[in-house]
Design an enzyme around this catalytic site. Sequence first.
Site, PDB file in Angstrom:
ATOM      1  N   MET A 151       0.835  -1.212   0.000  1.00 25.95           N
ATOM      2  CA  MET A 151       0.000   0.000   0.000  1.00 25.95           C
ATOM      3  C   MET A 151       0.868   1.260   0.000  1.00 25.95           C
ATOM      4  O   MET A 151       0.607   2.206  -0.734  1.00 25.95           O
ATOM      5  CB  MET A 151      -0.941   0.026   1.215  1.00 25.95           C
ATOM      6  CG  MET A 151      -2.081  -0.954   1.161  1.00 25.95           C
ATOM      7  SD  MET A 151      -3.269  -0.622  -0.154  1.00 25.95           S
ATOM      8  CE  MET A 151      -4.177   0.769   0.499  1.00 25.95           C
ATOM      9  N   GLY A 152       1.910   1.248   0.845  1.00 20.43           N
ATOM     10  CA  GLY A 152       2.809   2.398   0.918  1.00 20.43           C
ATOM     11  C   GLY A 152       3.517   2.632  -0.411  1.00 20.43           C
ATOM     12  O   GLY A 152       3.631   3.764  -0.888  1.00 20.43           O
ATOM     13  N   GLN A 209       1.990  -1.088   9.777  1.00 17.57           N
ATOM     14  CA  GLN A 209       0.994  -1.984  10.344  1.00 17.57           C
ATOM     15  C   GLN A 209       0.220  -1.284  11.480  1.00 17.57           C
ATOM     16  O   GLN A 209       0.858  -0.644  12.334  1.00 17.57           O
ATOM     17  CB  GLN A 209       1.725  -3.181  10.924  1.00 17.57           C
ATOM     18  CG  GLN A 209       0.913  -4.421  11.001  1.00 17.57           C
ATOM     19  CD  GLN A 209       1.807  -5.605  11.313  1.00 17.57           C
ATOM     20  OE1 GLN A 209       2.819  -5.457  11.997  1.00 17.57           O
ATOM     21  NE2 GLN A 209       1.444  -6.751  10.832  1.00 17.57           N
ATOM     22  N   SER A 244      -9.271   3.257   1.125  1.00 19.96           N
ATOM     23  CA  SER A 244      -9.835   2.012   0.608  1.00 19.96           C
ATOM     24  C   SER A 244      -9.583   1.889  -0.879  1.00 19.96           C
ATOM     25  O   SER A 244      -9.511   2.878  -1.594  1.00 19.96           O
ATOM     26  CB  SER A 244     -11.344   1.934   0.854  1.00 19.96           C
ATOM     27  OG  SER A 244     -11.862   0.781   0.208  1.00 19.96           O
ATOM     28  N   LYS A 251     -13.975   4.730   7.791  1.00 26.62           N
ATOM     29  CA  LYS A 251     -13.343   3.590   7.097  1.00 26.62           C
ATOM     30  C   LYS A 251     -13.762   2.276   7.748  1.00 26.62           C
ATOM     31  O   LYS A 251     -13.999   1.275   7.068  1.00 26.62           O
ATOM     32  CB  LYS A 251     -11.819   3.740   7.129  1.00 26.62           C
ATOM     33  CG  LYS A 251     -11.043   2.537   6.564  1.00 26.62           C
ATOM     34  CD  LYS A 251     -11.264   2.395   5.075  1.00 26.62           C
ATOM     35  CE  LYS A 251     -10.830   1.084   4.439  1.00 26.62           C
ATOM     36  NZ  LYS A 251      -9.671   0.417   4.912  1.00 26.62           N
ATOM     37  N   HIS A 306     -17.159   1.535   6.556  1.00 30.15           N
ATOM     38  CA  HIS A 306     -16.988   1.068   5.170  1.00 30.15           C
ATOM     39  C   HIS A 306     -16.649  -0.424   5.171  1.00 30.15           C
ATOM     40  O   HIS A 306     -17.253  -1.217   4.449  1.00 30.15           O
ATOM     41  CB  HIS A 306     -15.872   1.881   4.494  1.00 30.15           C
ATOM     42  CG  HIS A 306     -15.345   1.285   3.229  1.00 30.15           C
ATOM     43  ND1 HIS A 306     -14.512   0.182   3.206  1.00 30.15           N
ATOM     44  CD2 HIS A 306     -15.556   1.612   1.928  1.00 30.15           C
ATOM     45  CE1 HIS A 306     -14.226  -0.137   1.957  1.00 30.15           C
ATOM     46  NE2 HIS A 306     -14.845   0.723   1.163  1.00 30.15           N
ATOM     47  N   ASN A 307     -15.689  -0.796   5.998  1.00 25.98           N
ATOM     48  CA  ASN A 307     -15.269  -2.198   6.028  1.00 25.98           C
ATOM     49  C   ASN A 307     -16.376  -3.115   6.542  1.00 25.98           C
ATOM     50  O   ASN A 307     -16.525  -4.238   6.068  1.00 25.98           O
ATOM     51  CB  ASN A 307     -14.020  -2.355   6.896  1.00 25.98           C
ATOM     52  CG  ASN A 307     -12.778  -1.845   6.197  1.00 25.98           C
ATOM     53  OD1 ASN A 307     -12.867  -1.102   5.228  1.00 25.98           O
ATOM     54  ND2 ASN A 307     -11.614  -2.233   6.689  1.00 25.98           N
ATOM     55  N   GLU A 323     -18.611  -3.655   3.834  1.00 24.05           N
ATOM     56  CA  GLU A 323     -17.905  -4.585   2.924  1.00 24.05           C
ATOM     57  C   GLU A 323     -18.078  -6.041   3.404  1.00 24.05           C
ATOM     58  O   GLU A 323     -18.352  -6.937   2.601  1.00 24.05           O
ATOM     59  CB  GLU A 323     -16.430  -4.185   2.900  1.00 24.05           C
ATOM     60  CG  GLU A 323     -15.523  -5.039   2.067  1.00 24.05           C
ATOM     61  CD  GLU A 323     -14.057  -4.596   2.243  1.00 24.05           C
ATOM     62  OE1 GLU A 323     -13.772  -3.389   2.139  1.00 24.05           O
ATOM     63  OE2 GLU A 323     -13.201  -5.464   2.503  1.00 24.05           O
TER      64      GLU A 323
HETATM   65  P1  ATR Z   1       1.554  -5.917   4.786  1.00 24.04           P
HETATM   66  O1  ATR Z   1       0.611  -6.792   5.551  1.00 24.04           O
HETATM   67  O2  ATR Z   1       1.106  -5.603   3.391  1.00 24.04           O
HETATM   68  O3  ATR Z   1       3.009  -6.317   4.883  1.00 24.04           O
HETATM   69  P2  ATR Z   1       1.437  -4.133   7.007  1.00 24.04           P
HETATM   70  O4  ATR Z   1       1.769  -5.309   7.841  1.00 24.04           O
HETATM   71  O5  ATR Z   1       0.206  -3.374   7.282  1.00 24.04           O
HETATM   72  O6  ATR Z   1       1.463  -4.488   5.490  1.00 24.04           O
HETATM   73  O7  ATR Z   1       2.634  -3.090   7.083  1.00 24.04           O
HETATM   74  C1  ATR Z   1       3.923  -3.523   7.042  1.00 24.04           C
HETATM   75  C2  ATR Z   1       4.771  -2.255   7.055  1.00 24.04           C
HETATM   76  O8  ATR Z   1       4.834  -1.767   8.388  1.00 24.04           O
HETATM   77  C3  ATR Z   1       6.166  -2.522   6.619  1.00 24.04           C
HETATM   78  O9  ATR Z   1       6.632  -1.405   5.922  1.00 24.04           O
HETATM   79  C4  ATR Z   1       6.882  -2.711   7.927  1.00 24.04           C
HETATM   80  O10 ATR Z   1       8.251  -2.462   7.885  1.00 24.04           O
HETATM   81  P3  ATR Z   1       9.310  -3.657   7.604  1.00 24.04           P
HETATM   82  O11 ATR Z   1       9.412  -3.771   6.123  1.00 24.04           O
HETATM   83  O12 ATR Z   1      10.550  -3.202   8.246  1.00 24.04           O
HETATM   84  O13 ATR Z   1       8.746  -4.896   8.250  1.00 24.04           O
HETATM   85  C5  ATR Z   1       6.196  -1.655   8.752  1.00 24.04           C
HETATM   86  N1  ATR Z   1       6.333  -1.877  10.201  1.00 24.04           N
HETATM   87  C6  ATR Z   1       5.749  -2.822  10.947  1.00 24.04           C
HETATM   88  N2  ATR Z   1       6.086  -2.683  12.242  1.00 24.04           N
HETATM   89  C7  ATR Z   1       6.899  -1.619  12.313  1.00 24.04           C
HETATM   90  C8  ATR Z   1       7.570  -0.946  13.369  1.00 24.04           C
HETATM   91  N3  ATR Z   1       7.426  -1.352  14.633  1.00 24.04           N
HETATM   92  N4  ATR Z   1       8.313   0.118  13.058  1.00 24.04           N
HETATM   93  C9  ATR Z   1       8.431   0.539  11.793  1.00 24.04           C
HETATM   94  N5  ATR Z   1       7.840  -0.037  10.752  1.00 24.04           N
HETATM   95  C10 ATR Z   1       7.065  -1.095  11.007  1.00 24.04           C
END
Ligand code: ATR
Length: 470
Positions: free
Chosen positions: A14-15, A76, A129, A183, A186-187, A190
Amino acid sequence: MNRCEIGIIGLAVMGQNLALNFARHGISVCVYNRTRERTEAFMRERVRGEPITPADSLEELARCLTRPRRILLMVQAGLAVDQVIEALLPFLEPGDLVMDGGNSHYADTERRMEALAARGIRFLGVGISGGEKGALLGPSIMPGGTPEAYALAEEFLLRIAAQSEEGPCCAYMGRGGAGHFVKMVHNAIEYAFMQGIAEAYDFMKNALGMPADAIAETFARWNEGTLNAYLVELAARVLRYRDPETGEPLVERILDQAEQKGTGRWAAQAALELGVPTPTLTAAVIARTLSHFKADRERIAAGFPWPDRRSEAADPSAVTDLEAALNLTVLSAFSQGLWLLHEASRAYRYGTDRTEVLRVWRAGCIIRARWLIFLREILREDPEDPHLLFHPRFRQELQGRLPAAGRVLARAFEAGIPMPALRTAVDYVLSMRRARLPANLIQAQRDAFGAHTYQRIDRPGTFHTEWEEG
Ligand code: ATR
């Protein structure tokens, strides 16, 4: 020195996609991710000349940004958001803006907003979303916080949002945690929408004996009519997909345990706390939870036979009834969600304009659907209607579909098919249309066993009766 207009922290998909979306709209982005390899992989594999600058540390990211800084957190939800804010704070100045684009709980958002406000830092809870594709091509964006904080981000968010005939799908959702609350609702809608679709699939498969291809065709046809919606179209697409290994519809090979990340449950909890009836939203959460008890279900199923009542021949009238029933589920779910938003806005003083919410949901988001045009039209006539049920045209849409929904439920029972979303949707409408419910007996019993008192319909006052005879 590089001067980027927005910073993004967290480069999960997403980022990454939001960073590309901003950059492709001419907004320079500085990105940071805790694990550096992820940033490097992103820069190497996905960035093709877009104005995106990687940062090795939060300090570097903060230095890279124009003032006041605008920083979007895409980490996250939960503890990580607090940790990142904590680590970022030493590098921020009063007036800077931090936005949380994850699915955070609205109460956490309010807590963070207050803590940061004490240090002069602005904070927005931003519901986003649209999934991965939406993030890249245009999501639906639901920001909440102070109007001043929103003003700092508005121009940027409007540029990357999905576009509909009614403008960009981003609007101010209100104060405090309003963005994340919207949001969350919304979910929850959904969840209900997807549960309704899953029930329709179950009914076509197990009551009408239709193969996956025919079910896909049916959803595709429905998508041309009142049920025109992203999730209906997606159901058709998913049902058509064949497993390359077996040649069978892949959906039939997927384990029937639905996951959830929490927003549906939070919505149900919020509704219970606020005293708003959202039976269909809640039923959809419970249906996912129940699906998890696969081993238990298998054990019970083995000792709990049900007569097979599958139809042999195609039954077009049953499919027409089912289409009406799914429409009713969807309308009922929207009515419940809007009521929840109304009450939350009143109780938490969000000042949410629900006609704007419906507009923002028109494109980019997962629950986008043709019905939103109609819902917005009638809500605009009376923006204070809590649930749309006061509106004659809304009632008409429900009333006309109730007999068909009743026939579907009867037939589903014959075939042993649970339809909790449809059943609660129907019960919600039937309950709300009853001027008198049997709650009088509940009150009488409460008074009889606990002296809880009751009120009468024929005179004012509070009453208690000694119910023992003689
Ligand atoms: P996805 O499920 O798609 O992986 P997410 O879990 O919502 O997405 O988000 C993960 C993101 O949060 C990642 O960029 C993660 O960084 P890392 O690549 O280093 O794992 C970041 N993230 C999770 N916990 C973190 C924390 N405590 N500090 C900084 N970034 C964190």
